[in-house]
Design a protein around this motif. Structure first.
Motif, short mmCIF file in Angstrom:
data_model
loop_
_atom_site.label_atom_id
_atom_site.label_comp_id
_atom_site.label_asym_id
_atom_site.label_seq_id
_atom_site.Cartn_x
_atom_site.Cartn_y
_atom_site.Cartn_z
N VAL A 52 0.84 -1.20 0.00
CA VAL A 52 0.00 0.00 0.00
C VAL A 52 0.88 1.26 0.00
CG1 VAL A 52 -1.88 -1.20 1.21
CG2 VAL A 52 -0.15 0.02 2.55
N ILE A 90 -6.19 -4.15 -6.33
CA ILE A 90 -7.39 -3.39 -5.91
C ILE A 90 -7.18 -1.97 -6.40
CG2 ILE A 90 -8.74 -2.56 -3.96
CD1 ILE A 90 -7.87 -5.08 -2.44
N ILE A 91 -7.94 -1.60 -7.43
CA ILE A 91 -7.70 -0.35 -8.13
C ILE A 91 -8.84 0.62 -7.84
CG2 ILE A 91 -7.10 0.67 -10.36
CD1 ILE A 91 -6.54 -2.12 -11.42
N GLU A 93 -11.33 3.56 -8.74
CA GLU A 93 -12.00 4.17 -9.90
C GLU A 93 -11.29 5.49 -10.25
OE1 GLU A 93 -16.63 5.64 -10.76
OE2 GLU A 93 -15.89 5.38 -8.73
N GLY A 94 -11.06 5.72 -11.52
CA GLY A 94 -10.41 6.96 -11.93
C GLY A 94 -8.90 6.85 -12.08
N PHE A 95 -8.33 5.71 -11.68
CA PHE A 95 -6.88 5.53 -11.79
C PHE A 95 -6.48 5.52 -13.27
CE2 PHE A 95 -2.94 2.85 -11.29
CZ PHE A 95 -2.23 3.79 -10.55
N LYS A 124 -9.81 -6.13 -8.89
CA LYS A 124 -11.03 -5.58 -8.34
C LYS A 124 -10.96 -4.06 -8.46
CE LYS A 124 -12.84 -9.38 -7.48
NZ LYS A 124 -12.38 -10.34 -6.51
N VAL A 125 -12.11 -3.43 -8.64
CA VAL A 125 -12.16 -1.96 -8.70
C VAL A 125 -13.06 -1.46 -7.58
CG1 VAL A 125 -12.78 0.03 -10.12
CG2 VAL A 125 -11.81 -1.99 -11.20
N VAL A 126 -12.61 -0.43 -6.87
CA VAL A 126 -13.44 0.18 -5.82
C VAL A 126 -13.74 1.63 -6.20
CG1 VAL A 126 -12.59 -1.34 -3.99
CG2 VAL A 126 -11.40 0.82 -4.45
N GLU A 127 -14.80 2.17 -5.63
CA GLU A 127 -15.23 3.52 -5.98
C GLU A 127 -14.18 4.56 -5.59
OE1 GLU A 127 -16.73 1.47 -3.92
OE2 GLU A 127 -18.88 1.27 -4.37
N GLY A 129 -12.39 7.31 -3.78
CA GLY A 129 -12.47 7.64 -2.35
C GLY A 129 -12.51 6.43 -1.45
N LYS A 130 -12.46 5.22 -2.03
CA LYS A 130 -12.43 3.98 -1.23
C LYS A 130 -11.10 3.25 -1.40
CE LYS A 130 -16.80 4.42 0.01
NZ LYS A 130 -17.11 4.81 1.41
N GLY A 131 -10.14 3.93 -1.97
CA GLY A 131 -8.82 3.34 -2.14
C GLY A 131 -7.82 4.47 -2.28
N ASP A 132 -6.64 4.18 -2.84
CA ASP A 132 -5.68 5.26 -3.05
C ASP A 132 -4.84 4.94 -4.28
OD1 ASP A 132 -4.41 7.62 -2.67
OD2 ASP A 132 -3.20 6.98 -0.95
N TYR A 135 -3.67 -0.77 -4.77
CA TYR A 135 -3.04 -1.64 -3.79
C TYR A 135 -2.78 -2.98 -4.48
CZ TYR A 135 -5.06 1.70 -0.41
OH TYR A 135 -5.41 2.83 0.28
N LYS B 5 -8.98 5.95 -18.15
CA LYS B 5 -9.01 5.77 -16.70
C LYS B 5 -9.83 4.54 -16.33
CE LYS B 5 -8.40 10.60 -15.56
NZ LYS B 5 -8.64 11.64 -14.56
N ILE B 6 -9.51 3.98 -15.19
CA ILE B 6 -10.26 2.83 -14.68
C ILE B 6 -11.66 3.28 -14.28
CG2 ILE B 6 -10.41 1.23 -12.71
CD1 ILE B 6 -8.30 0.33 -14.66
N LEU B 8 -15.62 1.67 -12.85
CA LEU B 8 -16.09 0.55 -12.02
C LEU B 8 -16.31 -0.71 -12.85
CD1 LEU B 8 -18.52 2.36 -9.55
CD2 LEU B 8 -16.36 1.20 -8.99
N GLY B 129 -10.41 6.99 4.93
CA GLY B 129 -10.73 7.60 3.64
C GLY B 129 -9.90 7.04 2.49
N LYS B 130 -9.00 6.10 2.78
CA LYS B 130 -8.20 5.47 1.72
C LYS B 130 -8.52 3.98 1.57
CE LYS B 130 -5.72 9.23 1.02
NZ LYS B 130 -5.95 10.03 -0.20
N GLY B 131 -9.62 3.56 2.18
CA GLY B 131 -10.06 2.18 2.07
C GLY B 131 -11.55 2.16 2.37
N TYR B 135 -10.25 -4.80 3.16
CA TYR B 135 -10.14 -5.60 1.94
C TYR B 135 -9.27 -6.81 2.28
CZ TYR B 135 -11.57 -1.21 -0.38
OH TYR B 135 -12.23 -0.07 -0.76
N ARG B 215 -18.46 -13.48 -10.47
CA ARG B 215 -18.70 -12.26 -11.26
C ARG B 215 -19.06 -12.56 -12.71
NH1 ARG B 215 -13.58 -8.42 -10.49
NH2 ARG B 215 -12.52 -10.43 -10.58
N ARG B 324 -18.43 -4.27 -6.76
CA ARG B 324 -18.05 -4.78 -5.43
C ARG B 324 -19.01 -5.83 -4.90
NH1 ARG B 324 -16.49 0.05 -1.70
NH2 ARG B 324 -15.96 -1.70 -0.37
#
Lengths: 326, 326
Positions: A52, A90-91, A93-95, A124-127, A129-132, A135, B5-6, B8, B129-131, B135, B215, B324
């Protein structure tokens, strides 16, 4: 548990992490070893790690290189030859997909250079603001050669401690990149795969035990190693390879390089062998290899013999000031 | 890549995920298989998955149960007996340690019931705010018995398709829990480990190939299975086991249960064997097992024979409406 909620210190690799692991994970899963890699058959070991690190790109590496070399190193420290790696992403969204491609290429390059194959993955993709950004979790497997199995139980009084180079480089590179200290030249992370070095060490000396010097740094890890044993360790301040630039940053910020994470450094417990240092120094990642101390029954615990000759204890710290170093 | 960009949808398991995997990961890592599990020796397979399900607790399971049974299932689908699991945790600062303990206990219970041992782990903590709570990445290894190796290449015209029960239960349970539909009784996830069922199936019929229906759901996965082959698949609407409550929610929300994720369901390609269904139904997770269709050379691709007798194509969708889900 003393805490009701997870705090950043629980991920530091220091005392709080140990408490969490022993009270929550190890107890429930009935795991009673502290080694980084674990046997899954007579000849095979496995190791897993999640990465991370922040920032994702830093001088000397990126999360891709780190996630491959870090797990390769965990496998290699058991004495095994790492062969295969799997990876979970774990990516957020927006990366940027271009950044993802850079990271994935860096993983492949690191794996190829180390002679390891990445054979499977999951995404996996998270929304937002739910990741950085991203990871990465990697799991590696390796094959043990005959007689290569290392064990903390083989450590004896008189064994020498060897490191393969300067301490604290990775942490200082991350601090500089994160806090924009704008040091010039920017300190480089030591992030790299050590499996080929380990194989060379095993061939040229009686190696009893190896550990990579990640979260918690040399001091924390030495404490872990002798936690359940009767012996002590004394390392010598004057023998420790530490870059002047790293010392300077540590002095400025009140940090101790002995507690800082490295990502391409190991400590080996070896019976003395003059050939060993010569063989190690043939590898790029071990040009500054040095014997730094020895196992003793004169003390319990880990001590530093300072340049003026006094003994300073090096205890396990409860927390580490640097979250997300790896 | 079409996207810069990634989004969802890249994590949905549907068409966009395939595109990302093939254009970024598989190409760089030179991976050319689509199986969930991968051989690491003559007798051993490995599989890895990351779990980001939201909410963490849902009727019928939680992220702990899911992260263990999901990876057990990936290993089991290769025909191997899952033996060991390792786990990596990425925990958000502020997460309740009591919730962590619940999740870890759930992991251990699921593993024990399946006869699998959790042998190692890793913990990282990220800032608030970073997770999103927690996970979990798990990697499983399993052992192949003689002749148990399943392969998509063994599928032939005339093979029957068997599923072990009702479709769409997991996704509908998650939708209900997430969107607070307040259905009464709440739909239960089918989340469970299928390794013991798989071993029973291997003993009682000629099983050619297995896939778990995660999925993308049945329709997406059947498309994946025959992607590079000359055969087609026809499944019969009237044979599909689908709970009335699941049909009702799908009707209401415009969802198709054939594209919804399951977490305790598999599809098997088998030569007809009357004993098979009887043997399967002895297992709790397969009470509603059914033959749902067959492999044919009459069509290319995947088709549904509707109750009125017409053939409706079941293509791969580009994205999935449910991020998710696992």
């Amino acid at each position: 548990m003393e805490h009701k909620k997870i705090i950043l210190g629980h991920g530091s690799g220091a005392g709080l992490t140990h408490k969490l692991i022993s009270e929550v994970f190890a107890q429930t899963f009935k795991i009673n070893h502290l080694d980084d890699a674990c046997k899954i058959s007579d000849k095979m070991v496995i190791s897993t790690d999640s990465y991370v690190v922040n920032p994702l790109f830093f001088p000397g590496g990126d999360i891709g290189k780190l996630s491959v070399s870090g797990t390769i190193n965990d496998v290699a420290m058991s004495g095994a030859r790492p062969t295969f790696l799997v990876a979970g992403f774990i990516i957020e969204e927006g990366f940027e997909i271009s950044a993802l491609q850079k990271i994935v290429c860096s993983m492949q390059k690191t794996a190829q250079q180390a002679g390891v194959q990445i054979i499977a993955g999951d995404t996996k993709v998270v929304e937002k603001g739910k990741g950085d950004g991203i990871y990465i979790s990697t799991t590696g497997v390796g094959i043990l050669g005959d007689g290569d199995e290392l064990s903390v139980n083989r450590i004896q009084v008189g064994d020498k401690l060897v490191v393969n180079g300067t301490l604290g480089d990775h942490a200082v590179a991350i601090i500089n990149a994160r806090d924009r200290l704008e040091l010039d030249p920017p300190p480089m992370s030591d992030c790299c795969a050590l499996n080929n070095l380990v194989q060379a060490m095993l061939k040229s000396a009686e190696v009893k035990f190896l550990r990579d010097l990640t979260r918690g740094g040399l001091a924390t890890i030495l404490n872990e190693v002798i936690e359940n044993s009767d012996v002590g360790i004394i390392i010598s301040e004057e023998l420790l390879p530490i870059k002047q630039s790293v010392s300077a940053v540590c002095g400025l910020l009140g940090l101790d390089p002995l507690y800082l994470a490295n990502e391409g450094k190991l400590v080996g417990f070896v019976s003395e062998d003059e050939r060993l240092l010569d063989e190690m120094k043939k590898h790029n990642c071990a040009r500054d290899a040095a014997i730094i101390g020895e196992v003793t029954d004169e003390v319990k615990g880990v001590y530093l013999r300072t340049t003026v000759g006094s003994l300073r204890p090096l205890p396990i710290l409860n927390s580490d000031p640097l979250p997300r170093i790896c």
